[in-house]
Enzyme design. Structure first.
Site, PDB file in Angstrom:
ATOM      1  N   GLU A 162      -1.591   1.912  10.525  1.00 50.78           N
ATOM      2  CA  GLU A 162      -1.010   3.061  11.229  1.00 50.78           C
ATOM      3  C   GLU A 162      -1.862   4.319  11.038  1.00 50.78           C
ATOM      4  O   GLU A 162      -2.054   5.104  11.972  1.00 50.78           O
ATOM      5  CB  GLU A 162       0.440   3.269  10.767  1.00 50.78           C
ATOM      6  CG  GLU A 162       1.344   2.141  11.305  1.00 50.78           C
ATOM      7  CD  GLU A 162       2.723   2.103  10.699  1.00 50.78           C
ATOM      8  OE1 GLU A 162       2.816   2.177   9.452  1.00 50.78           O
ATOM      9  OE2 GLU A 162       3.708   1.991  11.453  1.00 50.78           O
ATOM     10  N   GLU A 212       5.085  -5.778   7.997  1.00 51.94           N
ATOM     11  CA  GLU A 212       6.427  -5.241   7.714  1.00 51.94           C
ATOM     12  C   GLU A 212       7.547  -6.259   7.898  1.00 51.94           C
ATOM     13  O   GLU A 212       8.532  -6.245   7.169  1.00 51.94           O
ATOM     14  CB  GLU A 212       6.697  -4.017   8.597  1.00 51.94           C
ATOM     15  CG  GLU A 212       5.983  -2.750   8.151  1.00 51.94           C
ATOM     16  CD  GLU A 212       4.551  -2.645   8.637  1.00 51.94           C
ATOM     17  OE1 GLU A 212       4.004  -3.632   9.167  1.00 51.94           O
ATOM     18  OE2 GLU A 212       3.971  -1.556   8.475  1.00 51.94           O
TER      19      GLU A 212
HETATM   20  N1  COA Z   1       2.913  -1.240  -2.239  1.00 52.51           N
HETATM   21  C1  COA Z   1       2.920  -1.213  -3.585  1.00 52.51           C
HETATM   22  N2  COA Z   1       2.195  -2.014  -4.350  1.00 52.51           N
HETATM   23  C2  COA Z   1       1.433  -2.907  -3.732  1.00 52.51           C
HETATM   24  C3  COA Z   1       1.380  -3.023  -2.336  1.00 52.51           C
HETATM   25  C4  COA Z   1       2.166  -2.136  -1.584  1.00 52.51           C
HETATM   26  N3  COA Z   1       2.159  -2.158  -0.248  1.00 52.51           N
HETATM   27  N4  COA Z   1       0.543  -4.017  -2.015  1.00 52.51           N
HETATM   28  C5  COA Z   1       0.069  -4.502  -3.169  1.00 52.51           C
HETATM   29  N5  COA Z   1       0.603  -3.829  -4.204  1.00 52.51           N
HETATM   30  C6  COA Z   1       0.325  -4.039  -5.632  1.00 52.51           C
HETATM   31  C7  COA Z   1       0.915  -5.333  -6.142  1.00 52.51           C
HETATM   32  O1  COA Z   1       2.252  -5.142  -6.531  1.00 52.51           O
HETATM   33  C8  COA Z   1       0.012  -5.659  -7.296  1.00 52.51           C
HETATM   34  O2  COA Z   1       0.413  -4.861  -8.388  1.00 52.51           O
HETATM   35  P1  COA Z   1       0.197  -5.371  -9.900  1.00 52.51           P
HETATM   36  O3  COA Z   1      -1.279  -5.572 -10.049  1.00 52.51           O
HETATM   37  O4  COA Z   1       0.738  -4.238 -10.699  1.00 52.51           O
HETATM   38  O5  COA Z   1       0.975  -6.610 -10.020  1.00 52.51           O
HETATM   39  C9  COA Z   1      -1.341  -5.136  -6.838  1.00 52.51           C
HETATM   40  O6  COA Z   1      -1.060  -4.198  -5.788  1.00 52.51           O
HETATM   41  C10 COA Z   1      -2.253  -6.194  -6.285  1.00 52.51           C
HETATM   42  O7  COA Z   1      -1.566  -6.915  -5.263  1.00 52.51           O
HETATM   43  P2  COA Z   1      -1.665  -8.483  -5.166  1.00 52.51           P
HETATM   44  O8  COA Z   1      -0.789  -8.916  -4.054  1.00 52.51           O
HETATM   45  O9  COA Z   1      -1.418  -9.063  -6.499  1.00 52.51           O
HETATM   46  O10 COA Z   1      -3.218  -8.636  -4.806  1.00 52.51           O
HETATM   47  P3  COA Z   1      -3.922  -9.525  -3.724  1.00 52.51           P
HETATM   48  O11 COA Z   1      -5.342  -9.169  -3.807  1.00 52.51           O
HETATM   49  O12 COA Z   1      -3.503 -10.940  -3.869  1.00 52.51           O
HETATM   50  O13 COA Z   1      -3.351  -9.057  -2.304  1.00 52.51           O
HETATM   51  C11 COA Z   1      -2.714  -7.536  -0.561  1.00 52.51           C
HETATM   52  C12 COA Z   1      -3.578  -7.755  -1.820  1.00 52.51           C
HETATM   53  C13 COA Z   1      -2.835  -6.098  -0.159  1.00 52.51           C
HETATM   54  C14 COA Z   1      -3.169  -8.454   0.569  1.00 52.51           C
HETATM   55  C15 COA Z   1      -1.250  -7.893  -0.884  1.00 52.51           C
HETATM   56  O14 COA Z   1      -0.874  -7.193  -2.036  1.00 52.51           O
HETATM   57  C16 COA Z   1      -0.259  -7.543   0.193  1.00 52.51           C
HETATM   58  O15 COA Z   1      -0.082  -8.284   1.139  1.00 52.51           O
HETATM   59  N6  COA Z   1       0.455  -6.420   0.005  1.00 52.51           N
HETATM   60  C17 COA Z   1       1.541  -6.052   0.857  1.00 52.51           C
HETATM   61  C18 COA Z   1       1.057  -5.308   2.030  1.00 52.51           C
HETATM   62  C19 COA Z   1       2.212  -4.865   2.860  1.00 52.51           C
HETATM   63  O16 COA Z   1       3.180  -5.583   3.081  1.00 52.51           O
HETATM   64  N7  COA Z   1       2.088  -3.666   3.370  1.00 52.51           N
HETATM   65  C20 COA Z   1       3.041  -3.141   4.264  1.00 52.51           C
HETATM   66  C21 COA Z   1       4.032  -2.350   3.523  1.00 52.51           C
HETATM   67  S1  COA Z   1       5.164  -1.665   4.679  1.00 52.51           S
END
Ligand code: COA
Length: 708
Positions: free
Chosen positions: A106, A126
């Protein structure tokens, strides 16, 4: 406070750099810092363009999920900032890398131009959190990429590769050196400010497709009536075809409705719980791993073969060992067939499958395990055999090698002791098929060394598993809870309910929404496998000494009704289709008569639901008070990752809090009264009763009183 955002100048170009590890999530503080930084850019007339970039492994990976539960959270400050960015007279260029997700996309779409590094992935996840995009994503994405692509991204939550994003018009260029490309673009665009593209002012290119997209959206929403986010997608996309401000208002009200909804709260709980499960209290993050390159698998049956695949898929060299060449050939045959099936389904290319298989070598001699850094023993689930094998492994494995005993029920401490080096040992409980299922229970023995536990937890992650630590007990976390669920399922069948009645309740999303009810699950896993475990448990003296205990599955086992594999179990199978099995109803009737169980069908659906779910929750409370699970959310992870529990219900304990512990306790007492409680099956766990009496939530419980 240190700002998470900085503004630098390089000649006449300003650079906004976001640095909010680990994934540059948009916390309220980061949004404030971005706002202040953008204000500084706005007031610095000497710069001709702004670049937005992120430090670390990724561009913004989304809104900060951990603040969504805060009632004061609102996307409004970010949305206002994005409108100002888009309205800027001077060009704003987003430099993308890593995973550009949700709020990250976004932000990028509010810029006038997007340049991405190769390998960038772009998505709107989302929906996997029970939401629709809340910072104008539902409005800008269809204008940039069209309704069909926007619908796909928003409704599946799956990210796409940057090449596709380029084709779809979501990014403007892919560049090996996106920094340099962005600077070139900045100068070019600054020279023609009248030609800046502002996504909110673009007409949706395929607006004529709206009726078809809305029909798809309506069908999808109708298939998921208990997940309200799906129903909001169509109206948001329709609104994108009109005036931007009106569309923004439609999105804002959808987002405001969804964010406090039960499925959205449940899904964020599961997201955070999955990550929390990796942290082990008392085990410092800095605990060094033991180096693991070579993995040995002892016992190459269905389970051992699939475990070998899980490791080979993650890039480990794997040595497979069986007791005879014949058994080894059979095992390698299973592996080859599994890979062929993955290729056929299009999950792997032939070359990938061949590369993974090439990481495996087979031997018919345990001495081949001498070089392994980690050995997973996956021999048949029989204590005497496991003890014998453990002693041999203790001698064969090199000093410092980790020995994992793969078991779903056996006492890991006894097996560890038999190796003569219990600090090197822990249990693993892979779920079948092990190369596909996400859950791994890691069983910490009494003497497991901290670095052994840390190593296996990290390797599990590398293998793409969600690992949860369990203490030693019968069935660990998951199967111990499944045991009481199965107990009630079978008890109700003796009382006259059919497997389809019971499965129907468990699978009904209006009530619960399990992927598979208890009988369908056991038919798939194998009634023989389940029954053998129960029989052994009873024989050991630890299981219930109750002649009617799970008598249905024990008898089915004896009569050869082993489920799908024999064509008949709780159901009769024609191909994969499950049909009613009249023989089962007759058997349940006979067993009821033989065990003095009165038939009282039809059972009310509410009773079936409560008798399946509440004893599980009760067992979970005991598991917590015994310290078998480290925290309540780990139990929710086990069930959502391993047993088909709907993530949008948050797992058994999240669901327990939604129902209310007081009600659960009252109903447990009710069933004790109406069904009788001679065997103590309806005894309420002291922890559950205590929490219910104080109005506390079980999800908030901790053994130490510290933050869960
Ligand atoms: N908000 C808060 N914390 C987040 C986050 C988010 N959107 N996305 C990732 N994190 C944090 C995780 O909780 C984790 O924290 P920790 O190390 O304290 O456990 C850290 O970031 C790493 O994330 P992780 O998922 O373990 O790493 P990854 O490399 O396997 O994957 C992403 C990275 C970004 C692909 C994955 O975290 C993801 O899909 N995040 C969600 C994205 C999302 O849904 N965004 C839209 C929100 S509306």
């Amino acid at each position: 406070m240190i700002s998470t955002v900085t503004l630098n100048r390089e000649g006449d170009i300003a650079i906004m750099r976001i640095d909010n590890p680990p994934v540059n999530a948009l916390s309220p503080a980061t949004v404030r810092d971005m706002d202040a930084t953008f204000r500084a850019f706005e007031s610095d007339a000497a710069t001709r363009a702004l670049l937005i970039e992120c430090a670390g492994r990724t561009f913004i990976a989304g809104g900060d999920i951990s603040v969504f539960d805060d009632p004061s959270f609102s996307p409004a400050p970010l949305n206002a900032l994005l409108d100002r960015i888009e309205a800027s007279e001077r060009p704003v260029i987003a430099i993308l890398h890593g995973t550009v997700l949700g709020g990250g996309l976004e932000v990028a779409m509010a810029a006038h131009h997007r340049i991405a590094a190769p390998g960038t992935r772009i998505g709107m996840p989302e929906i996997t959190l029970g939401l629709v995009p809340g910072s104008l994503g539902t409005q800008r994405l269809p204008r940039l990429a069209g309704l069909a692509t926007a619908f796909e991204l928003i409704s599946t939550g799956r990210p796409i590769e940057v090449e596709r994003a380029l084709e779809a018009g979501i990014v403007d260029a892919i560049a090996e050196n996106p920094q340099a490309a962005a600077r070139d673009a900045a100068h070019r665009l600054a020279a023609q400010p009248a030609r800046l593209r502002r996504a909110s002012r673009i007409e949706v290119p395929d607006a004529a497709e709206l009726p078809a997209v809305l029909a798809d959206a309506a069908r999808l929403a109708a298939s998921k009536p208990h997940q309200p986010a799906y129903a909001e997608i169509g109206p948001c996309l329709a609104a994108a075809c009109g005036d931007h401000a009106a569309g923004a208002a439609v999105e804002a009200s959808a987002f405001a409705r969804l964010i406090p909804s039960a499925p959205a709260r449940a899904l964020r709980h599961v997201f955070l719980a999955d990550r929390r499960a990796q942290r082990i209290p008392g085990l410092p993050e800095a605990t060094e791993s033991r180096p693991v390159a070579q993995v040995g698998i002892l016992g190459v049956g269905t389970m051992g073969g699939a475990i070998a695949m899980a490791f080979a898929n993650a890039g480990f060299a794997v040595t497979l060992v069986e007791t005879s060449q014949d058994a080894l050939d059979r095992g390698l045959g299973i592996v080859a067939r599994n890979y062929a099936a993955s290729v056929k389904r299009g999950r792997l290319s032939e070359a990938e499958a061949a590369e993974r298989q090439a990481r495996m070598t087979g031997h018919a001699d345990m001495a081949a395990l001498a070089d392994a850094d980690l050995v997973v023993e996956a021999v048949f689930e029989d204590m005497e055999l496991k003890l014998d094998v453990a002693a041999k492994l203790g001698a064969v494995c090199k000093p410092g090698a980790i020995i994992a005993t793969n078991t779903s029920t056996l006492d890991v401490d006894r097996i560890a002791a038999a190796t003569g080096r219990p600090t090197d040992v822990l249990g693993t409980h892979f779920f079948s098929p092990a190369h596909v299922m996400r859950l791994l229970e890691v069983v910490r023995g009494r003497n497991t060394a901290p670095d052994v536990l840390a190593t296996v937890m990290r390797i599990a992650r590398r293998n793409g598993k969600t690992a949860v630590v369990s203490g030693v007990c019968y069935g660990f976390i998951g199967n111990r809870m499944a045991e009481v669920y199965m107990r009630e399922s079978e008890a109700m069948q003796l009382e006259g309910a059919s497997p389809a009645d019971i499965d129907g309740v468990a699978e009904d999303p209006a009530l619960w929404g399990m992927a598979m009810g208890p009988s369908r699950m056991l038919d798939m896993a194998g009634v023989d496998v389940g029954a053998r475990t129960v029989i052994e448990w009873i024989k050991s003296g630890e299981g219930p000494q109750d002649p009617s205990y799970r008598i249905l599955c024990r008898t089915m086992f004896e009569e050869g009704l082993h489920g799908q594999k024999t064509g008949a179990g709780y159901y009769r199978y024609e191909g994969r289709e499950a049909l009613p099995n009249p023989a089962l109803g007759d058997l349940a009737g006979r067993l009821a008569a033989g065990h003095g169980v009165s038939r009282r069908a039809p059972l009310p659906r509410e009773e079936m639901l409560e008798r399946l779910l509440f004893p599980m929750i009760n067992e979970a409370a005991t598991i917590l008070s015994e310290g078998i699970a480290l925290r309540p959310s780990d139990i929710d992870v086990v069930w959502t990752a391993g047993y088909g529990f709907p993530a949008w219900r948050g797992g058994p304990l999240f669901m327990a809090d939604e129902i209310g512990l007081g009600r659960i306790v009252a109903r447990m007492d009710h069933y004790a009264a109406i069904l009788g409680n001679a065997r103590g099956y309806w005894n309420v766990a002291p922890l559950l009763r205590q929490l219910a009496s104080t109005g506390a939530r079980i999800s908030d419980w901790t053994s130490t009183g510290e933050e869960a």
